[in-house]
Write a protein that holds these residues in place. Structure first.
Motif, PDB file in Angstrom:
ATOM      1  N   ALA A 196     -44.059 -78.420 -70.875  1.00 44.81           N
ATOM      2  CA  ALA A 196     -43.335 -79.600 -71.342  1.00 44.81           C
ATOM      3  C   ALA A 196     -44.128 -80.876 -71.130  1.00 44.81           C
ATOM      4  O   ALA A 196     -43.973 -81.845 -71.874  1.00 44.81           O
ATOM      5  N   ALA A 197     -44.990 -80.900 -70.112  1.00 44.91           N
ATOM      6  CA  ALA A 197     -45.753 -82.105 -69.784  1.00 44.91           C
ATOM      7  C   ALA A 197     -47.161 -82.098 -70.359  1.00 44.91           C
ATOM      8  O   ALA A 197     -47.888 -83.078 -70.201  1.00 44.91           O
ATOM      9  N   ASP A 198     -47.561 -81.022 -71.045  1.00 48.42           N
ATOM     10  CA  ASP A 198     -48.939 -80.867 -71.520  1.00 48.42           C
ATOM     11  C   ASP A 198     -49.163 -81.679 -72.791  1.00 48.42           C
ATOM     12  O   ASP A 198     -48.459 -81.504 -73.795  1.00 48.42           O
ATOM     13  N   SER A 199     -50.169 -82.541 -72.793  1.00 50.53           N
ATOM     14  CA  SER A 199     -50.425 -83.410 -73.935  1.00 50.53           C
ATOM     15  C   SER A 199     -50.933 -82.647 -75.156  1.00 50.53           C
ATOM     16  O   SER A 199     -50.914 -83.172 -76.271  1.00 50.53           O
ATOM     17  N   GLY A 200     -51.401 -81.423 -74.982  1.00 45.17           N
ATOM     18  CA  GLY A 200     -51.855 -80.614 -76.108  1.00 45.17           C
ATOM     19  C   GLY A 200     -50.745 -79.830 -76.771  1.00 45.17           C
ATOM     20  O   GLY A 200     -50.997 -79.000 -77.645  1.00 45.17           O
ATOM     21  N   ILE A 201     -49.505 -80.111 -76.374  1.00 49.91           N
ATOM     22  CA  ILE A 201     -48.352 -79.366 -76.867  1.00 49.91           C
ATOM     23  C   ILE A 201     -47.338 -80.325 -77.451  1.00 49.91           C
ATOM     24  O   ILE A 201     -47.054 -81.382 -76.880  1.00 49.91           O
ATOM     25  N   GLN A 202     -46.801 -79.971 -78.616  1.00 53.16           N
ATOM     26  CA  GLN A 202     -45.698 -80.718 -79.213  1.00 53.16           C
ATOM     27  C   GLN A 202     -44.389 -79.994 -78.940  1.00 53.16           C
ATOM     28  O   GLN A 202     -44.315 -78.766 -79.038  1.00 53.16           O
ATOM     29  N   ILE A 203     -43.370 -80.778 -78.617  1.00 52.45           N
ATOM     30  CA  ILE A 203     -42.054 -80.195 -78.351  1.00 52.45           C
ATOM     31  C   ILE A 203     -41.332 -80.004 -79.675  1.00 52.45           C
ATOM     32  O   ILE A 203     -41.107 -80.958 -80.426  1.00 52.45           O
ATOM     33  N   GLY A 204     -40.979 -78.791 -79.984  1.00 53.40           N
ATOM     34  CA  GLY A 204     -40.298 -78.525 -81.244  1.00 53.40           C
ATOM     35  C   GLY A 204     -40.047 -77.037 -81.423  1.00 53.40           C
ATOM     36  O   GLY A 204     -39.742 -76.339 -80.469  1.00 53.40           O
ATOM     37  N   PHE A 205     -40.190 -76.548 -82.670  1.00 55.95           N
ATOM     38  CA  PHE A 205     -40.035 -75.129 -82.986  1.00 55.95           C
ATOM     39  C   PHE A 205     -38.601 -74.642 -82.792  1.00 55.95           C
ATOM     40  O   PHE A 205     -38.351 -73.568 -82.274  1.00 55.95           O
ATOM     41  N   SER A 206     -37.633 -75.453 -83.224  1.00 59.25           N
ATOM     42  CA  SER A 206     -36.234 -75.050 -83.065  1.00 59.25           C
ATOM     43  C   SER A 206     -35.831 -73.954 -84.038  1.00 59.25           C
ATOM     44  O   SER A 206     -34.923 -73.180 -83.756  1.00 59.25           O
ATOM     45  N   ASP A 207     -36.463 -73.896 -85.217  1.00 61.65           N
ATOM     46  CA  ASP A 207     -36.068 -72.987 -86.299  1.00 61.65           C
ATOM     47  C   ASP A 207     -34.661 -73.276 -86.807  1.00 61.65           C
ATOM     48  O   ASP A 207     -34.006 -72.401 -87.381  1.00 61.65           O
ATOM     49  N   ALA A 208     -34.162 -74.489 -86.619  1.00 64.38           N
ATOM     50  CA  ALA A 208     -32.817 -74.842 -87.070  1.00 64.38           C
ATOM     51  C   ALA A 208     -32.659 -74.547 -88.551  1.00 64.38           C
ATOM     52  O   ALA A 208     -33.550 -74.800 -89.354  1.00 64.38           O
ATOM     53  N   GLY A 209     -31.519 -73.975 -88.905  1.00 65.81           N
ATOM     54  CA  GLY A 209     -31.242 -73.613 -90.281  1.00 65.81           C
ATOM     55  C   GLY A 209     -31.591 -72.184 -90.627  1.00 65.81           C
ATOM     56  O   GLY A 209     -31.158 -71.672 -91.664  1.00 65.81           O
TER      57      GLY A 209
END
Length: 601
Positions: free
Chosen positions: A436-449
Motif C-alpha cells: 500500500a505504501a510502495d511508490s511503484g504500485i497504484q491502488i486499484g484493480f477493483s474489477d467493479a462491474g
C-alpha cells in the motif's frame, strides 16, 4: 457569498498529501469556492452537511473497472458511488465497446468478466449509436452519468473490429499492413477524443464466450511484437498509458513489459500500468520480485506501475463457475461446455476426474489458484450438513475421498446451488501494508462491474482507509491518512492526466464525507443485491452505509447516509474526463415532469 452547499467543520484532505485541517468547504456551480478556517455563512444555502468528527476527502478514483456495458442502462453506477468513488476508468483488460457490435462484445465480455452474454448483446445493440471514439464520448455524455468517466480503448476491441473475431483469434494470422494501419488510426482517434490510453492483455486463461470462437483466448493475446510496437509507439509519443496484463505462464514477458517502459535516446518513457501486484497464496515469493522490478526500471527512466488491490482477494463461486478454473486444462474443459447435461457427463467421467486430480496436484509453475480444496469453505448448500466445511473435509468424512472427487460429487449433486469461497491472494496483512505504501504500485484493480457472482471490490478504498486508521490507533502506523488519501485520489488522477482527485479552491466539487468511527468490520460483509440492468441477477456487494454520510459530484449530493439520492442516475452529475484537459462541470438542467415522477418512484 452564497453557496449551493456547505460542508461544515470536517477534517479536510486536499488530495495532495498535505496536512489535513478542520475546515468549512463552500461549493457553488460545481466547484469548491471556499476552504475556510472560520464558519461560512449559510444564509440562503440549501444544503449544509455537518461533518464534525468526520473526514472530507476528494472523491475516490477507481482505475480498473468493467462498467462498459452496465453504464449504458444504469449510468448512475450507484454500487461504486455509494462507497465514495466519483471517477472511474472504463475499457480495462483490452475490452471496450467502441468498435465492436453486440454479438462480438458478448463474446468478449461474457465469460472472462462473468457478465451475462445475452445482456451484453442486448445493451450494445440497443444503445450503440456510435462508430468512433468521439461519438462514443458524446453518447456517454448524453446519459445521466453519476460518476465521472475516463477510458482506455481496448486492443481486443480494435483487433476484433479490424480483423473479425475469427481471424483475430488464430495463431497463424497476422494483421495486414492495412489492418495494422487501421488499428493505429483507431488508437490515435481515441487519444484525440481524450482517452487515457490503451489496454492490452496477454493472460492466457481469459477465454471467449459464444459459439464461434468459444474458449479461444482474447484477441489481444494473439498480437506479436511487431503489432504491439506500432501501438506502443503511439502511446509513448503521445504520453498516454498502456494498461497491460502479462502472460503469467511466461514470466519473462513481465520483465519485457517493465523494460519496455524505459525511455531511451531522447524518447519519452511509456507510461505502463501492469496487472497485477498481488501476494499470491500459491506462489508467495513472487511479490518480493515484483516490487524491486518496479524500482529498478523506474530508476533507469521508466514510468512503470503495478496495479494492486489493497484488500484480501476473496472469491466466491457457484459450483464450478469460477474463472480460476480456466488456468488449467481440465477446469477449462468443464467451463467450455455451456449445457449442464454435457458438463455433468464430463464430471462423471473417471478419465476426466483423473485429469482433474493431476492438474490439482500440480503445484509448480505460474498460477493464481493455490489448488487446495481444504482451503475452500462451503457457505451455502441445500445439504446443510456441509455448510461451514471445506471440500477437503467433506472428502475425509465421506470415506477418505480425494478432495477433487468430493468437490465434483457436490457440484454434480447441487449444481450452482452450492456456494463456496476461498482467498487466493493478499492474505498477509504485513505484506499488504508494504504494498500500500510502495511508490511503484497504484491502488486499484477493483474489477467493479464484472464478476457479479464471485469477485469485485467496490469498497476497496474504504477498506484501505480502515487498515491505515486501525494501524495508527494500534501504535503501528505504516502510512498517514493524508498519504493514503493522496494515493486513492490525486496520485492516480495526476498519473492518468485527468482533472480530478483534488479538493482545493477552484477544483471540481467531487468529495466524500467519511465517518472514521464507522470504518469497522461491516466493510468486509457481503450481501446479495439484484441488478436491474441484468434482469435481476443477484450481485455480491458490500453495504456499509453508515461509513459514507455524503457523496457530492459536481457539487450535488448523490449519496446521503450511504444511500443514493433520487438525483443519482436521473440527472447528469458526472462528465467524461478527457486526458490532459481541464474537467468541465455539467450544467444543472431542471428535470422534466416525467423524470421527476420516475425519480420519485
Amino acid at each position: 457569498m452564497t453557496f449551493d452547499a456547505i460542508i461544515r467543520n470536517g477534517r479536510w484532505f486536499d488530495g495532495t498529501g498535505a496536512p489535513s485541517a478542520i475546515r468549512d468547504l463552500g461549493l457553488r456551480d460545481g466547484r469548491v469556492v471556499a476552504v475556510s478556517q472560520e464558519p461560512l455563512d449559510a444564509s440562503g444555502c440549501p444544503e449544509v452537511v455537518d461533518a464534525t468528527g468526520k473526514w472530507v476527502i476528494p472523491g475516490l478514483v477507481d482505475i480498473h473497472t468493467h462498467y462498459d456495458v452496465e453504464v449504458l442502462e444504469g449510468p448512475g453506477l450507484a454500487e461504486s458511488v455509494r462507497h465514495g468513488v466519483t471517477t472511474l476508468l472504463l475499457g480495462s483488460c483490452s475490452l471496450s465497446t467502441i468498435h465492436v457490435g453486440g454479438v462480438d462484445a458478448g463474446d468478449l465480455f461474457g465469460r472472462v468478466e462473468a457478465i451475462p452474454r445475452q445482456h451484453v448483446i442486448s445493451a450494445i445493440d440497443k444503445h450503440r449509436t456510435w462508430s468512433s471514439a468521439e461519438e462514443y464520448v458524446a453518447a456517454l455524455e448524453a446519459l445521466p452519468l453519476g460518476p465521472n468517466l475516463a477510458a482506455f480503448i481496448g486492443h481486443s476491441d480494435m483487433r476484433t473490429a479490424t480483423m473479425g473475431l475469427d481471424r483475430a483469434t488464430r495463431k497463424e494470422v497476422r494483421p495486414s499492413r492495412r489492418e495494422q494501419a487501421r488499428m493505429e488510426r483507431m488508437l490515435n482517434e481515441a487519444l484525440d477524443a481524450g482517452f487515457v490510453g490503451m489496454s492490452a492483455q496477454q493472460l492466457l486463461f481469459d477465454k471467449l464466450d459464444g459459439d464461434l470462437c468459444r474458449s479461444r483466448t482474447l484477441p489481444s493475446t494473439y498480437a506479436k511484437w511487431r503489432e504491439m510496437r506500432g501501438l506502443r509507439s503511439i502511446l509513448r509519443r503521445r504520453r498516454r498509458a498502456l494498461q497491460a496484463g502479462p502472460d503469467a505462464s511466461h514470466p519473462h514477458t513481465i520483465v519485457t513489459q517493465a523494460l519496455g517502459s524505459i525511455g531511451l535516446g531522447g524518447r519519452p518513457a511509456l507510461r505502463t500500468s501492469l496487472l497485477s501486484a498481488a501476494d499470491i497464496k500459491a506462489i508467495p515469493f513472487v511479490i518480493h520480485l515484483m516490487r524491486p522490478l518496479a524500482r529498478v526500471v523506474n530508476r533507469l527512466g521508466a514510468d512503470f506501475r503495478w496495479q494492486h488491490l489493497p484488500v484480501p482477494f476473496e472469491v466466491y463461486a457457484d459450483g464450478i463457475d469460477l474463472v480460476i478454473f480456466e488456468e488449467f486444462g481440465s477446469g477449462a474443459a468443464a467451463l467450455h461446455l455451456q449445457e449442464k447435461l454435457a458438463r455433468d457427463e464430463l464430471m462423471r467421467d473417471p478419465e476426466y476426474r483423473k485429469r482433474f486430480r493431476k492438474d490439482y496436484e500440480s503445484k509448480y509453475g505460474p498460477r493464481v489458484w493455490h489448488r487446495d480444496f481444504f482451503d475452500a469453505e462451503i457457505v451455502a448448500c441445500p445439504d446443510a450438513t456441509v455448510i461451514g466445511k471445506s471440500f477437503g473435509q467433506v472428502g475425509v468424512e465421506r470415506g477418505g475421498k480425494h478432495p477433487v472427487d468430493a468437490f465434483l460429487d457436490l457440484v454434480l449433486e447441487h449444481g450452482t446451488a452450492i456456494r463456496w469461497r476461498t482467498t487466493i491472494s493478499n492474505h498477509r496483512p504485513e505484506v499488504l501494508r508494504k504494498l500500500a505504501a510502495d511508490s511503484g504500485i497504484q491502488i486499484g484493480f477493483s474489477d467493479a462491474g464484472a464478476h457479479l457472482r464471485n469477485m469485485a471490490f467496490y469498497n476497496f478504498g474504504l477498506r484501505l482507509l480502515k487498515h491505515v486508521r486501525d494501524a495508527e490507533r494500534a501504535g503501528r502506523p505504516f502510512m498517514c491518512v493524508e498519504h493514503v488519501v493522496h494515493r486513492l485520489t490525486g496520485e492516480l488522477a495526476d498519473w492518468y492526466r485527468i482533472d480530478v482527485g483534488h479538493l482545493r479552491v477552484g477544483d471540481r466539487a467531487d468529495l466524500v464525507v467519511i465517518d472514521p468511527e464507522r470504518l469497522d468490520a461491516t466493510l468486509e460483509e457481503y450481501r446479495e443485491c439484484p441488478v436491474e440492468q441484468y434482469g435481476g441477477l443477484s450481485r455480491m456487494v458490500n453495504r456499509n452505509d453508515a461509513a459514507v454520510p455524503a457523496v457530492f459530484i459536481a457539487g450535488r449530493r448523490v449519496v446521503a447516509d450511504g444511500a443514493p439520492t433520487p438525483l443519482l442516475g436521473h440527472e447528469r452529475t458526472g462528465s467524461f474526463l478527457r486526458a490532459e484537459q481541464a474537467a468541465t462541470v455539467p450544467p444543472v438542467i431542471a428535470p422534466s415532469v416525467e423524470a421527476e415522477a420516475e425519480a420519485a418512484s
